[in-house]
Design an enzyme around this catalytic site. Structure first.
Site, PDB file in Angstrom:
ATOM      1  N   ASP A  41      12.361 -48.997   1.078  1.00 18.93           N
ATOM      2  CA  ASP A  41      12.964 -49.118   2.383  1.00 18.93           C
ATOM      3  C   ASP A  41      14.427 -49.647   2.220  1.00 18.93           C
ATOM      4  O   ASP A  41      14.512 -50.688   1.491  1.00 18.93           O
ATOM      5  CB  ASP A  41      12.329 -49.577   3.428  1.00 18.93           C
ATOM      6  CG  ASP A  41      12.543 -49.051   4.986  1.00 18.93           C
ATOM      7  OD1 ASP A  41      13.601 -48.608   4.995  1.00 18.93           O
ATOM      8  OD2 ASP A  41      11.589 -49.365   5.842  1.00 18.93           O
ATOM      9  N   TRP A  42      15.262 -49.552   2.963  1.00 21.40           N
ATOM     10  CA  TRP A  42      16.685 -50.075   2.867  1.00 21.40           C
ATOM     11  C   TRP A  42      16.760 -51.716   3.135  1.00 21.40           C
ATOM     12  O   TRP A  42      16.278 -52.023   4.393  1.00 21.40           O
ATOM     13  CB  TRP A  42      17.610 -49.628   4.015  1.00 21.40           C
ATOM     14  CG  TRP A  42      18.283 -48.088   3.402  1.00 21.40           C
ATOM     15  CD1 TRP A  42      19.705 -47.905   3.829  1.00 21.40           C
ATOM     16  CD2 TRP A  42      17.668 -46.877   2.954  1.00 21.40           C
ATOM     17  NE1 TRP A  42      19.757 -46.720   3.268  1.00 21.40           N
ATOM     18  CE2 TRP A  42      18.746 -46.133   2.805  1.00 21.40           C
ATOM     19  CE3 TRP A  42      16.267 -46.646   2.368  1.00 21.40           C
ATOM     20  CZ2 TRP A  42      18.428 -44.936   2.202  1.00 21.40           C
ATOM     21  CZ3 TRP A  42      16.057 -45.532   2.156  1.00 21.40           C
ATOM     22  CH2 TRP A  42      17.164 -44.578   1.849  1.00 21.40           C
TER      23      TRP A  42
END
Length: 792
Positions: free
Chosen positions: A234-235
């Site tokens: 995930d970012w």
């Protein structure tokens, strides 16, 4: 993971620098390729109910910057209520077409996180409180997208059921709940859908970040589920770059995270990371690039009008008629009042990274007018705040008085549900509740049209005749609602989650969101209807519930045998008849119960479902086939799946509370030892009124939660909120708050809520790393060092 011959050839030709480079993002949305070897960059984009394609220089993961116009389909909370595998596959195909049209190789979705509490701010992105339903629909979504040569990225892996402290909280669940509830949807989606990629979540699991958790990524994902794609973080989720890649991660995103390549090369030099470990990491990225490249050769067909029509179809078939005491459908001869700003300015999606820029947007006001429906209109409340006042209430009452019927469009405000924070109440805005109560006093035929992303309370339910739940129904929400209200279409949606009477009735009440460091899943396997049915709790609307303008009858449940043994199969059939005078669709639901049991188990569990379309008076035979998964449980004595012998009841009907057909099958058990926690965890054997205690939960797990980190010295993993614990930290926090408001456009109240549990490392996605380092130095009182760092 396995490796293709082509990937093996490319790997052998790559330098260490090239391998390290491909383990990170080139920028916010692009994953590095290798131009020398003919591997193009892989383009990713947010989903899951539409395409949020941004320009590279206007990128963010909060939904604040603009994106290309796209079809905003109904959110997953809505589409799950269709109980329709074929419809979700069709949705996936359309999403894949839009991706191809816009040059996207990987779509970040679907989200299959379990709806543990209706308070989760991101519930609108997730399918259901039942892992079977979530997993099956997610698999179809994935298959549809990937049939167009576009990869899916299944998320958020795993145990990510709250937003408030998602970057720092440790999700602590017992072994049985982990496998039966929280990993189950991922297991089904991976095995059946075969996604190109999976996204590890922000949170920790038992004190270990998902991105650097070898048990999660390797033991469960690779070995247990057979996942052979790429793990894409995930970012901003990577806490330790080298630990993450050694644990099974393939790609760190986004590219604005500083120094992925440099850290890997330094680790190779120091011996912290070996060449085989780097090869294993980059292999997943190479395979992803090859799939994306091959996907460009797969035919697709983008038709914007067709996709908009599909969005309306899904919205129509997913809306749930919760109550109807003769109020619907409307007729043109009815004198009518339409009340509520959302009739003109609809709530059609939630907030955060899934926010779509709709290519067009309709509304119920215009849709009713276009059908020749005449009515008086009143705003009723303020759209932004949800508040009302005397003037607005008076206008609404005057519009409704003397009319044959009144429609009130209500729901949650734009800031009520979003990625990044959770709700603190199940209540609708106070102004909406006051409006409904006031109008119901002067008009006996009120129907409420609800737009929300998860369960809400309805203190006015006894005073209205009808409730139509649309959830967030996308850019064709208006025509879908009008079609259902006027009887052009027949409601066929069924609840994919329970609507409780109150927040205090929910199984995790009292500990959900109470600790920003430890999320104790003390309710174990008793979530959603598994809890309500087992505890005998009265609910507002049960799982699977939904009304129709026709009625359905069930008969003739037959089984292929009275006995079942492991490794076999059990065929079932049931006849469903449309006994009304209108065509309609029914969601046939099959549940399995084991009672009494030597292990603690829910009263019943959904094991299969089917959506059947029936013309008026028509009957059809619906067939199911059950295997070991219908009867097994996770046995903590053997740390694996097992079958307890005995009699099992199979129930079939139209909701978890309406199961007219029942049959019993005798199941042969394995004879292996069964876990017995009665002495230390008696509450799990006599579930009632969320009577789960932390002491019993820790006894069930065999361990307590994780220790909170020390406040000082501050570092890149310190949360912005903890900066306020020092004098210089408060100065740094004030500067961060101002910048955050400026960058996101959020109010200061919302910005404070989002910053409270945001690690400083996460800010490196939107700021230069030297700025984040300077903030850390300043918070620790090293003012001169902070100034020098800013000047770099």
């Amino acid at each position: 993971m396995g490796i293709s011959e082509r990937a093996r050839e490319l790997l052998a030709l790559m330098t260490a620098e090239e391998k390290a480079e491909m383990c990170g993002g080139k920028n916010f949305w692009h994953i590095f390729g290798n131009e020398r070897l003919g591997l193009p960059v892989t383009v990713t984009s947010d989903g899951p109910h539409g395409l949020r394609r941004q320009k590279v220089d206007k990128s963010d993961n909060l939904g604040t910057n603009p994106s290309v116009p796209a079809t905003c389909f109904p959110t997953s909370a809505a589409s799950a209520c269709s109980f329709d595998r074929e419809l979700i596959y069709e949705l996936g195909q359309a999403l894949g077409d839009e991706c191809r049209h816009n040059g996207v190789n990987v779509l970040l979705g679907p989200g299959v996180n379990h709806k543990r509490s209706p308070l989760c701010g991101r519930n609108f992105e997730y399918f259901s409180e039942d892992p079977r339903l979530s997993g099956e629909l997610a698999a179809q979504w994935i298959k549809g997208v990937q049939s167009r040569g576009v990869g899916a990225c299944l998320k958020h892996y795993a145990l990510n059921s709250e937003e408030n402290a998602r970057f720092i909280v440790s999700s602590n669940a017992d072994e049985c709940a982990v496998h039966e509830i929280y990993l189950a949807a991922f297991r089904t989606a991976i095995r059946e859908g075969k996604p190109w990629s999976v996204m590890p979540s922000y949170n920790l699991i038992d004190g270990v970040y998902s991105c650097q958790n070898p048990w999660l990524l390797k033991d469960i994902g690779r070995v247990g589920f057979g996942f052979d794609g790429a793990y894409i973080s995930d970012w901003g989720a990577v806490c330790s770059v080298i630990d993450s890649f050694k644990s099974g991660l393939n790609v760190e995103m986004p590219g604005t995270c500083d120094g992925t390549k440099k850290k890997i090369l330094a680790a190779l030099t120091s011996g912290e990371m070996s060449k085989p470990e780097l090869d294993e990491a980059v292999t997943g990225t190479i395979e992803l690039a090859l799939k994306a490249q091959a996907g460009l050769e797969i035919p697709y067909s983008f038709d914007q009008e067709k996709n908009l029509a599909l969005a309306e179809k899904i919205a129509t078939e997913s809306a749930v008629l919760l109550k109807n005491d003769g109020a619907l459908p409307l007729t043109k001869s009815n004198s009518l009042a339409v009340i509520g700003v959302y009739a003109k300015s609809p709530r059609y999606q939630g907030g955060g990274s899934s926010r779509i820029n709709p290519v067009s947007l309709d509304n119920a006001f215009d849709a009713l007018v276009s059908r020749g429906i005449t009515f008086d209109y009143a705003d009723g409340y303020d759209a932004a705040s949800g508040l009302t006042d005397g003037r607005l209430l008076d206008e609404a009452v005057r519009a409704a008085e003397g009319k044959d019927a009144a429609l009130i469009f209500a729901g949650l405000t734009e800031n009520a549900e979003s990625e990044g924070y959770d709700r603190n109440t199940l209540d609708l805005p106070d102004g909406h509740n006051k409006l409904i109560a006031a109008v119901a006093k002067v008009n006996p035929n009120v129907t409420v049209v609800l737009a929300c992303g998860s369960a809400v309370t309805m203190p006015w339910i006894d005073g209205v005749k009808g409730v139509l739940l649309t959830y967030y129904a996308g850019c064709r929400c208006g025509n879908a609602a009008a079609s259902l209200l006027t009887g052009e279409s027949n409601p066929g949606g069924r609840l994919a989650e329970t609507f409780p009477l109150s927040l205090s009735d929910t199984p995790c009440y009292g500990f959900y969101g109470k600790d920003s460091r430890n999320a104790d899943y003390a309710e174990s396997i008793f979530t959603g209807y598994r809890y309500y049915d087992t505890a005998g709790k009265v609910v507002l609307f049960p799982f699977g519930h939904g009304l129709s303008y026709t009625r359905f009858e069930y008969a003739g449940l037959t089984l292929s045998g009275a006995d079942y043994a492991a490794g076999g199969s059990l065929a079932l059939s049931v006849t469903v008849k449309n006994a009304g005078d209108r065509d309609g669709k029914e969601a046939v639901q099959l549940y399995v119960s084991r009672a009494p049991s030597e292990v603690f188990r829910p009263a019943k569990e959904l094991k299969d479902f089917a959506k059947v379309s029936l013309k008026a008076g028509e009957s059809k035979t619906v067939r199911f086939t059950l295997n070991d998964e219908a009867f097994n449980f996770y046995n903590t004595e053997i740390h694996g799946w097992d079958i307890e012998g005995g009699a099992y009841e199979i129930s079939v009907g139209g909701s978890s509370a309406d199961l007219p057909l029942r049959a019993v099958v005798n199941v042969a058990g394995s004879g292996k030892p069964l876990p017995d926690y009665r002495a230390v965890c008696p509450s799990y054997y006599g579930v009632k009124d969320n009577n789960f205690s932390q002491a019993e939960f820790y006894a069930l797990r065999g361990r307590a939660g994780t220790d909170a980190p020390k406040d000082k010295p501050f570092n890149n993993n310190t949360t912005a909120g903890r900066l306020k614990r020092s004098f210089f930290g408060r100065i740094a926090y004030g500067a961060l708050l101002g910048q955050y408001v400026k960058a996101t456009g959020a109010t200061k109240v919302r910005a404070r809520a989002e910053l409270e549990n945001l690690p400083l490392r996460f800010l490196s996605m939107g700021a230069k790393k030297n700025v984040v380092d300077a903030v850390v130095y300043l918070a620790n009182g090293r003012v001169i060092k902070a100034i020098k760092t800013l000047k770099k």
